[in-house]
Motif scaffolding. Structure first.
Motif, PDB file in Angstrom:
ATOM      1  N   ASP A  38      60.692 123.246  44.618  1.00 58.25           N
ATOM      2  CA  ASP A  38      59.263 123.355  44.275  1.00 58.25           C
ATOM      3  C   ASP A  38      58.362 123.768  45.448  1.00 58.25           C
ATOM      4  O   ASP A  38      57.162 123.477  45.436  1.00 58.25           O
ATOM      5  CB  ASP A  38      58.697 122.029  43.717  1.00 58.25           C
ATOM      6  CG  ASP A  38      59.311 121.579  42.411  1.00 58.25           C
ATOM      7  OD1 ASP A  38      60.243 122.240  41.927  1.00 58.25           O
ATOM      8  OD2 ASP A  38      58.852 120.561  41.862  1.00 58.25           O
ATOM      9  N   CYS A  77      63.797 124.771  37.868  1.00 58.34           N
ATOM     10  CA  CYS A  77      64.944 124.519  38.731  1.00 58.34           C
ATOM     11  C   CYS A  77      66.306 124.924  38.180  1.00 58.34           C
ATOM     12  O   CYS A  77      66.983 125.779  38.733  1.00 58.34           O
ATOM     13  CB  CYS A  77      64.915 123.024  39.021  1.00 58.34           C
ATOM     14  SG  CYS A  77      66.409 122.322  39.582  1.00 58.34           S
ATOM     15  N   ASN A 325      61.657 127.328  42.649  1.00 63.61           N
ATOM     16  CA  ASN A 325      60.553 127.672  41.742  1.00 63.61           C
ATOM     17  C   ASN A 325      59.243 127.397  42.466  1.00 63.61           C
ATOM     18  O   ASN A 325      59.230 126.770  43.524  1.00 63.61           O
ATOM     19  CB  ASN A 325      60.612 126.902  40.403  1.00 63.61           C
ATOM     20  CG  ASN A 325      60.667 125.396  40.555  1.00 63.61           C
ATOM     21  OD1 ASN A 325      61.677 124.761  40.288  1.00 63.61           O
ATOM     22  ND2 ASN A 325      59.585 124.807  41.013  1.00 63.61           N
ATOM     23  N   LYS A 354      54.775 126.466  39.481  1.00 61.18           N
ATOM     24  CA  LYS A 354      55.992 126.114  38.747  1.00 61.18           C
ATOM     25  C   LYS A 354      55.674 126.183  37.248  1.00 61.18           C
ATOM     26  O   LYS A 354      54.536 125.908  36.859  1.00 61.18           O
ATOM     27  CB  LYS A 354      56.369 124.695  39.152  1.00 61.18           C
ATOM     28  CG  LYS A 354      57.559 124.096  38.425  1.00 61.18           C
ATOM     29  CD  LYS A 354      57.868 122.744  39.044  1.00 61.18           C
ATOM     30  CE  LYS A 354      59.039 122.067  38.368  1.00 61.18           C
ATOM     31  NZ  LYS A 354      59.412 120.823  39.060  1.00 61.18           N
TER      32      LYS A 354
HETATM   33 CA    CA Z   1      62.320 122.811  41.339  1.00 59.89          CA
END
Ligand code: CA
Ligand code: NG6
Length: 504
Positions: A38, A77, A325, A354
């Motif tokens: 992330d 993910c 992501n 994300k």
């Molecule tokens: Ca992720």
């Protein structure tokens, strides 16, 4: 030629063959993929981070290549990781975010990135977040789990099985729970509640951080998770120790494999929530927990380069630092990420986050460091992580098995900064699909209502009933939808995206 000579020449040629394999194996670089969770384009110093310092990553960038238009294959993910390891788009296998007890989604009969590297003589290891499923159905956490990294091509594994916010909260080493007392067996449940660790919605007084309604299952180490869990008390992880436990394991793997090329997939928990920094990093940024775990992650990166340097391996190790992501502020826990972000722009100048099909969803901070081969600099080549499989196969001179890596293309030269050539078309998977063609970005219309849990995160996933087209040269932040002015471009891109998606 008589038989004696035939034997003689065969032996000579055989030895030459063995020798050249040994020779090329010796010269092949070690490969380390540092996969952050992330992390947004703008979350590192070299890409403009304001609220946190990332000196170790910046050093990699200074001595390596900063790729400014490199993408993970999806805005979440599991799909990105699936594509990275299989060279296949996630939509082909409906790969989506998995619960902590989901079965393995990678076909173990097919070649994978680590299997290809094993064939090239590499010792392979994965340390950190897995989130690709384990086993083939109901998992018995009290035995060795039969399907996992080993069957996918990793000689060694040390895992967070799914995510930090999902049960079971235990590490797996080579597919067995670390530190399990067999008299206190583990049971895990998603959906139906089981007695065991107290439930977050019933015991808010136990919590270090309050949560959204989806993260109110088992409370472990003062953090309530998705899912329910019983047993395994001695094996429970301590979230605050993640950076040390994971870097120790990654360093051990390097220390044990200095003699022959290795591939390390170092898949960090940071900066995913729950963002519970170790005390060493608390208040090391001006952005609260989200910034603190960025600093913590940067420290982990520094530890790996230090170990490589100690063994004199840094020069001939290809490090690819990137993320799975785009960034997210509020994602389930009340850690004040939204309130404390200040002028810092997690996605840089790009729109989205994300879960979103806009650029920040998949355009990743990406640094390639390999002093022996890669010259310091930047490159704006349009690249996708799905291509790392084929590109690395070219690097180590391996053919890819039939049926493997159907979407992966060789862009080795561009990944190493020796060419500026990027992909002609690049697919971005999110809750709808995007396609890049040079400066153009096309987004497929989607009528489905935005899921409630996404709305609660203040995220714009990019769903629109009409086509969206952006000219990123003039409008990198995707503000002006110009599809009406460019019907020809829309037609070409629509046909291309449909052709890709129809290949399922
Ligand atoms: Ca992720
Ligand atoms: C979502 C979770 C989110 C996060 C994400 C996985 C809800 C509402 N949200 O389903 O908190 O865990 O999954 O993140 O449950 S990822 O980086 O592994 O894709």
């Amino acid at each position: 030629m008589n038989f004696k000579y035939l034997m003689y020449y065969s032996i000579i040629f055989f030895l030459m063959g063995v020798n050249s394999t040994v020779f090329s194996q010796k010269n092949n670089p070690n490969i380390v993929i540092i996969y952050v969770d992330d992390l947004g384009f703008g979350d590192i110093g070299v890409n403009g981070a304001i609220g946190v310092k990332t000196p170790n990553i910046d050093t990699l960038a200074k001595n390596g290549l900063n790729l400014t238009d490199a993408h993970c294959s999806a805005a979440t993910c599991t799909p990105s990781r699936y594509s990275l390891l299989t060279g296949s788009y996630a939509f082909r296998s409906n790969a989506a975010i998995l619960e902590g007890d989901a079965p393995l989604i990678i076909d173990t009969k097919k070649e994978t990135l680590p299997k290809m590297l094993q064939k090239a003589g590499y010792t392979t290891g994965v340390v950190g977040k897995w989130h690709l499923g384990l086993g083939k159905g109901k998992i018995d956490w009290n035995k060795r789990i039969p399907l996992g990294p080993k069957e996918v091509g990793f000689d060694y594994s040390f895992l967070i099985p799914a995510t930090g916010d999902r049960v079971p909260c235990v590490f797996l080493e080579n597919q067995e729970v670390v530190g399990l007392d067999i008299n206190d067996p583990i049971t895990v449940s998603y959906g139906s509640r089981i007695e065991g660790y107290p439930w977050g919605f019933k015991h808010p007084e136990l919590l270090k951080q309050h949560t959204d309604p989806y993260h109110q299952g088992a409370v472990i180490n003062g953090i309530s998770r998705i899912g329910y869990m019983k047993g395994g008390k001695d094996a429970l992880w301590v979230d605050e120790d993640f950076p040390f436990v994971l870097t120790d394991k990654a360093n051990d793997f390097i220390n044990k494999n200095t003699e022959k090329p290795f591939f390390l997939y170092f898949s960090l928990h940071d900066i995913h929530q729950p963002r519970i920094a170790n005390i060493k990093f608390v208040e090391s940024s001006s952005m609260g927990p989200r910034g603190d775990v960025i600093a913590q992650m940067d420290w982990c990166v520094g530890q790996i380069t230090k170990t490589l340097k100690k063994h004199n391996l840094l020069e001939n190790t290809l490090i690819i630092f990137t993320s799975d992501n785009g960034p997210i502020l509020d994602d389930g826990y009340v850690d004040y990420a939204r309130e404390l972000v200040g002028d810092h722009k997690p996605g840089g100048i790009f729109r989205g986050s994300k879960y979103s099909v806009y650029e920040a969803g998949t355009r990743m901070p990406t640094i390639v460091h390999w002093p022996k081969e890669v010259k310091p600099g930047t490159s704006s080549a349009l690249l996708s992580q799905v291509d790392l499989y084929k590109s690395l196969a070219c690097l180590v001179k391996q053919d890819i098995e039939k049926d493997a890596a159907p979407d992966s293309q060789d862009f080795l030269k561009s990944w190493l900064g020796k060419s500026n050539k990027g992909r002609k078309f690049l697919l971005e998977e999110a809750y709808t699909y995007g396609l890049r063609m040079g400066k153009w970005k096309y987004i497929k219309p989607k009528k489905k209502p935005v899921p409630n849990w996404i709305v609660q995160k203040f995220v714009d996933p990019g769903f629109r009933e009409e086509v969206q087209l952006f000219n990123l040269d003039e409008d990198p932040s995707e503000k002006n939808n110009v599809y009406k002015n460019h019907p020809k471009i829309v037609e070409v891109m629509e046909q291309k995206i449909n052709a890709i998606l129809d290949q399922k």
